[in-house]
Design a protein around this motif. Structure first.
Motif, PDB file in Angstrom:
ATOM      1  N   THR A 176      30.312 -26.637 -57.531  1.00 33.37           N
ATOM      2  CA  THR A 176      31.748 -26.442 -57.344  1.00 33.37           C
ATOM      3  C   THR A 176      32.039 -25.016 -57.820  1.00 33.37           C
ATOM      4  OG1 THR A 176      32.465 -27.107 -59.556  1.00 33.37           O
ATOM      5  CG2 THR A 176      32.115 -28.879 -57.958  1.00 33.37           C
ATOM      6  N   PRO A 177      33.248 -24.503 -57.608  1.00 27.17           N
ATOM      7  CA  PRO A 177      33.530 -23.144 -58.080  1.00 27.17           C
ATOM      8  C   PRO A 177      33.364 -22.949 -59.585  1.00 27.17           C
ATOM      9  CG  PRO A 177      35.145 -23.778 -56.431  1.00 27.17           C
ATOM     10  CD  PRO A 177      34.334 -25.020 -56.741  1.00 27.17           C
ATOM     11  N   TYR A 178      33.361 -24.052 -60.348  1.00 28.64           N
ATOM     12  CA  TYR A 178      33.251 -23.912 -61.809  1.00 28.64           C
ATOM     13  C   TYR A 178      32.087 -24.707 -62.410  1.00 28.64           C
ATOM     14  CZ  TYR A 178      35.840 -28.323 -61.490  1.00 28.64           C
ATOM     15  OH  TYR A 178      36.235 -29.602 -61.167  1.00 28.64           O
ATOM     16  N   LYS A 179      31.154 -25.150 -61.571  1.00 30.20           N
ATOM     17  CA  LYS A 179      30.036 -25.947 -62.080  1.00 30.20           C
ATOM     18  C   LYS A 179      28.776 -25.631 -61.292  1.00 30.20           C
ATOM     19  CE  LYS A 179      28.568 -30.795 -62.478  1.00 30.20           C
ATOM     20  NZ  LYS A 179      28.927 -32.193 -62.096  1.00 30.20           N
ATOM     21  N   MET A 180      27.690 -25.344 -62.020  1.00 30.85           N
ATOM     22  CA  MET A 180      26.412 -25.075 -61.366  1.00 30.85           C
ATOM     23  C   MET A 180      25.757 -26.368 -60.892  1.00 30.85           C
ATOM     24  SD  MET A 180      24.701 -22.155 -63.766  1.00 30.85           S
ATOM     25  CE  MET A 180      25.609 -22.633 -65.213  1.00 30.85           C
ATOM     26  N   ALA A 181      25.054 -26.290 -59.772  1.00 30.94           N
ATOM     27  CA  ALA A 181      24.256 -27.437 -59.308  1.00 30.94           C
ATOM     28  C   ALA A 181      23.012 -27.522 -60.184  1.00 30.94           C
ATOM     29  CB  ALA A 181      23.875 -27.245 -57.848  1.00 30.94           C
ATOM     30  N   LYS A 182      22.797 -28.688 -60.765  1.00 29.06           N
ATOM     31  CA  LYS A 182      21.619 -28.883 -61.614  1.00 29.06           C
ATOM     32  C   LYS A 182      20.895 -30.150 -61.202  1.00 29.06           C
ATOM     33  CE  LYS A 182      23.838 -26.746 -65.642  1.00 29.06           C
ATOM     34  NZ  LYS A 182      24.362 -26.996 -67.002  1.00 29.06           N
ATOM     35  N   ALA A 183      19.624 -30.222 -61.537  1.00 26.68           N
ATOM     36  CA  ALA A 183      18.827 -31.406 -61.239  1.00 26.68           C
ATOM     37  C   ALA A 183      17.884 -31.660 -62.415  1.00 26.68           C
ATOM     38  CB  ALA A 183      18.019 -31.206 -59.953  1.00 26.68           C
ATOM     39  N   PRO A 184      17.472 -32.922 -62.629  1.00 29.78           N
ATOM     40  CA  PRO A 184      16.480 -33.199 -63.677  1.00 29.78           C
ATOM     41  C   PRO A 184      15.212 -32.390 -63.439  1.00 29.78           C
ATOM     42  CG  PRO A 184      17.459 -35.235 -62.877  1.00 29.78           C
ATOM     43  CD  PRO A 184      17.931 -34.145 -61.942  1.00 29.78           C
ATOM     44  N   ASP A 185      14.533 -32.059 -64.518  1.00 28.00           N
ATOM     45  CA  ASP A 185      13.367 -31.173 -64.424  1.00 28.00           C
ATOM     46  C   ASP A 185      12.070 -31.914 -64.088  1.00 28.00           C
ATOM     47  OD1 ASP A 185      13.135 -32.466 -66.847  1.00 28.00           O
ATOM     48  OD2 ASP A 185      13.167 -30.648 -68.072  1.00 28.00           O
ATOM     49  N   GLY A 186      12.163 -33.100 -63.476  1.00 30.77           N
ATOM     50  CA  GLY A 186      10.979 -33.835 -63.037  1.00 30.77           C
ATOM     51  C   GLY A 186      10.422 -34.715 -64.142  1.00 30.77           C
ATOM     52  N   ASN A 187       9.567 -35.685 -63.764  1.00 34.44           N
ATOM     53  CA  ASN A 187       9.024 -36.569 -64.811  1.00 34.44           C
ATOM     54  C   ASN A 187       8.098 -35.815 -65.760  1.00 34.44           C
ATOM     55  OD1 ASN A 187       6.669 -36.396 -63.267  1.00 34.44           O
ATOM     56  ND2 ASN A 187       6.819 -38.489 -62.485  1.00 34.44           N
ATOM     57  N   GLY A 188       7.621 -34.640 -65.338  1.00 31.64           N
ATOM     58  CA  GLY A 188       6.845 -33.802 -66.250  1.00 31.64           C
ATOM     59  C   GLY A 188       7.710 -33.164 -67.320  1.00 31.64           C
ATOM     60  N   GLY A 189       9.038 -33.278 -67.169  1.00 36.12           N
ATOM     61  CA  GLY A 189       9.933 -32.801 -68.219  1.00 36.12           C
ATOM     62  C   GLY A 189       9.807 -33.601 -69.494  1.00 36.12           C
ATOM     63  N   VAL A 190       9.065 -34.703 -69.439  1.00 35.26           N
ATOM     64  CA  VAL A 190       8.856 -35.526 -70.636  1.00 35.26           C
ATOM     65  C   VAL A 190       8.185 -34.719 -71.742  1.00 35.26           C
ATOM     66  CG1 VAL A 190       6.614 -36.434 -69.860  1.00 35.26           C
ATOM     67  CG2 VAL A 190       7.988 -37.748 -71.482  1.00 35.26           C
ATOM     68  N   TYR A 191       7.305 -33.787 -71.378  1.00 30.27           N
ATOM     69  CA  TYR A 191       6.574 -33.041 -72.408  1.00 30.27           C
ATOM     70  C   TYR A 191       7.520 -32.120 -73.187  1.00 30.27           C
ATOM     71  CZ  TYR A 191       2.741 -34.669 -69.464  1.00 30.27           C
ATOM     72  OH  TYR A 191       1.892 -35.453 -68.727  1.00 30.27           O
ATOM     73  N   THR A 192       8.375 -31.391 -72.470  1.00 35.40           N
ATOM     74  CA  THR A 192       9.357 -30.534 -73.131  1.00 35.40           C
ATOM     75  C   THR A 192      10.342 -31.369 -73.928  1.00 35.40           C
ATOM     76  OG1 THR A 192       9.171 -28.869 -71.384  1.00 35.40           O
ATOM     77  CG2 THR A 192      11.154 -28.802 -72.736  1.00 35.40           C
ATOM     78  N   ALA A 193      10.755 -32.512 -73.356  1.00 35.28           N
ATOM     79  CA  ALA A 193      11.722 -33.376 -74.045  1.00 35.28           C
ATOM     80  C   ALA A 193      11.143 -33.938 -75.341  1.00 35.28           C
ATOM     81  CB  ALA A 193      12.158 -34.503 -73.119  1.00 35.28           C
ATOM     82  N   LEU A 194       9.878 -34.328 -75.315  1.00 34.20           N
ATOM     83  CA  LEU A 194       9.232 -34.831 -76.537  1.00 34.20           C
ATOM     84  C   LEU A 194       9.211 -33.762 -77.618  1.00 34.20           C
ATOM     85  CD1 LEU A 194       6.169 -36.771 -75.055  1.00 34.20           C
ATOM     86  CD2 LEU A 194       8.014 -37.777 -76.408  1.00 34.20           C
ATOM     87  N   LYS A 195       8.944 -32.537 -77.195  1.00 34.32           N
ATOM     88  CA  LYS A 195       8.864 -31.446 -78.169  1.00 34.32           C
ATOM     89  C   LYS A 195      10.241 -31.088 -78.709  1.00 34.32           C
ATOM     90  CE  LYS A 195       7.149 -26.734 -78.779  1.00 34.32           C
ATOM     91  NZ  LYS A 195       6.539 -25.554 -78.135  1.00 34.32           N
ATOM     92  N   SER A 196      11.225 -30.912 -77.806  1.00 37.50           N
ATOM     93  CA  SER A 196      12.553 -30.478 -78.252  1.00 37.50           C
ATOM     94  C   SER A 196      13.252 -31.562 -79.069  1.00 37.50           C
ATOM     95  CB  SER A 196      13.405 -30.084 -77.043  1.00 37.50           C
ATOM     96  OG  SER A 196      13.592 -31.192 -76.177  1.00 37.50           O
TER      97      SER A 196
END
Length: 493
Positions: free
Chosen positions: A230-250
């Motif tokens: 939208t004019p005030y919101k970026m399009a975003k998507a989940p970072d894939g099921n491999g995002g589990v590794y970054t999520a576990l760390k963060s």
């Protein structure tokens, strides 16, 4: 200057300031070539401008810029030639002895009772393709019990805990809980938590379940610029099921696991109605092989089947997974003349085991390399749908970092009932998964001395054995021997 003139001058200064985006933020975006994020600024209300500023400020711009750059550059690099997986690293069903299975089962139960195993559930997806906006794990595939995928998996964890306590000759009061880490996404987190709470955690203890979220990443145009949904919101998507590794760390959950004394981690996807969560045999095999990573595999059914396959990247290179869309059709059809099977036959079905030490190293490695898969998609934007790119990591990206990997063949009719498409599709539907469960459990009941009656052909029905009664068909004689069950039905205590 009169008071009125001063007030007008002050108002004009404020208006001029509001007419321009915050200068410091604009300069930061310019540093990364993303200043177009403010393209609609003059059209926004005050509240919308505040939302846009918060959206931008929430981004780790240096990290995202590094990811975009590394991912684009990796696309131009020639991939190492692929080789078939050597048979000697696969524990095949046909060569597995009864003695080995029993030994691995006991090793696994001992480790589970010792609190050495944790389970990670990948459940960030919604059931959109199933016709539901709920988290996919809430889906009921139509079994006689009407249980959701979440409940089936929770009850299998419950059963394994008790099998481990019984094996160690302990009372049920001495059951050691298996800690369950449930990966959600911003789109499923609240609904998943509420579903677990409303179902009283399906018989598990609330404190043995930890929820954590995978990240999102902006969708980008073909030249790497952020797409505005939208004019005030970026399009975003989940970072894939491999995002589990970054999520576990963060989320500092790797440290949490270490503090609990966990050494091994079972990791699987939610959309498999037959998944053997916390499988003692697989765990025992993994411990026995002293590998850093392992995966359950099934034989590819036919050359065009839409599953990724394990390959060797280059001669003596690391194991990797090649998606079906990336595998040359000639290679996909090639036959191994010695075995008569497809040369590339070992399908990845998202059933993995890792050591905690390896998870620590892979989380750091993937973050440092910052290479994501670029998926061309139609992205909703302020100007209608546009062709752009989603950036994702996959769970199997970890295998390229593993110093040693073992593959463990399982039978798809026993452990792989995917739930991906709505009923009416040609494959991987709730109906097909339900039949796989009912047929397997019918075989368990007959093997335990039970009998079945049925009003429709048995191949189109069966019975459901509750996971609280049996994990893999064991301990059913007392319930089934000499009894007749009318299919379809649920068998429970």
């Amino acid at each position: 200057m009169t008071e009125v003139a001063a007030a007008v001058t002050e108002c004009n200064v404020v208006t001029a300031m509001e007419a321009s985006p915050p200068q410091a933020l604009l300069e930061r975006l310019k540093d990364y070539g993303q200043e177009d994020t403010f393209a609609f600024w003059n059209e926004l209300s005050t509240d919308e401008r505040e939302l846009l500023i918060k959206d931008i400020e929430s981004l780790d711009l240096p990290r995202i810029d590094r990811i975009i750059g590394c991912s684009f550059r990796s696309q131009g690099l020639p991939a190492a030639a692929i080789e078939p997986v050597s048979e000697n690293i696969v524990s095949t069903v046909e060569h597995r002895t009864i003695e080995e299975r029993e030994r691995w089962w006991k090793m696994g139960l001992k480790a589970i009772h010792g609190g050495k195993l944790a389970v990670i559930l990948l459940s960030g997806g919604q059931g959109t393709r199933l016709g539901s906006s709920d988290p996919k794990g809430c889906f009921n595939i139509g079994l006689p019990s009407r249980k959701s995928l979440f409940q089936l998996q929770a009850e299998r964890i419950w059963c394994v805990q008790r099998l481990a306590a019984q094996f160690m000759s302990e009372g049920l009061a001495d059951v050691i809980p298996i800690h369950w880490y449930v990966l959600t996404s911003p789109f499923t987190d609240e609904a998943t938590r509420k579903f677990f709470e409303s179902h009283k955690y399906f018989g598990l203890e609330p404190d043995q379940v930890t929820f954590f979220q995978q990240g999102t990443i902006p969708c980008i145009s073909m030249d790497g610029r952020f797409i505005m949904e939208t004019p005030y919101k970026m399009a975003k998507a989940p970072d894939g099921n491999g995002g589990v590794y970054t999520a576990l760390k963060s989320s500092r959950l790797l440290e949490d696991m270490a503090a609990r004394g966990i050494k091994y981690v079972d990791c699987y996807g939610v959309d498999n109605a037959l998944v053997r969560v916390a499988d003692p045999t697989f765990l025992g095999y993994f411990i026995d092989k002293s590998a850093a990573a392992a995966a359950k595999v099934v034989k590819k059914a036919y050359p065009q089947e839409k599953v990724g396959v394990f390959v060797r990247r280059g001669k003596n290179g690391p194991l990797d997974v090649v998606e079906y869309s990336e595998l040359d059709p000639l290679l996909a059809s090639a036959i191994n003349q010695e075995t008569g099977r497809l040369r590339f036959c070992w399908s990845n079905v998202c059933l993995h085991m890792f050591t905690l030490d390896f998870l620590n190293s892979v989380a750091n490695g993937l973050e440092n390399d910052s290479i994501y898969h670029l998926a061309e998609k139609k992205i909703p934007s302020a100007n209608g749908y546009t062709v752009g790119l989603k950036l994702e990591q996959f769970i199997f990206d970890a295998f390229a970092y593993a110093p040693s990997t073992a593959l463990f063949e399982v039978l798809r009719e026993e452990e792989f009932a995917p739930v991906k498409n709505a009923n009416g599709a040609n494959f991987d539907t709730p109906d097909s998964a339900r039949l796989l469960v009912l047929r397997l459990h019918a075989r368990w009941v007959i093997a335990a001395g039970g009998f079945l009656t049925h009003s429709v052909p048995l191949y189109s029905t069966g019975v459901e054995v509750s996971p609280v009664c049996s994990y893999t068909g064991e301990n059913l004689e007392a319930i089934c021997r000499g009894r007749t069950f009318h299919a379809p039905c649920e068998i429970t205590f």
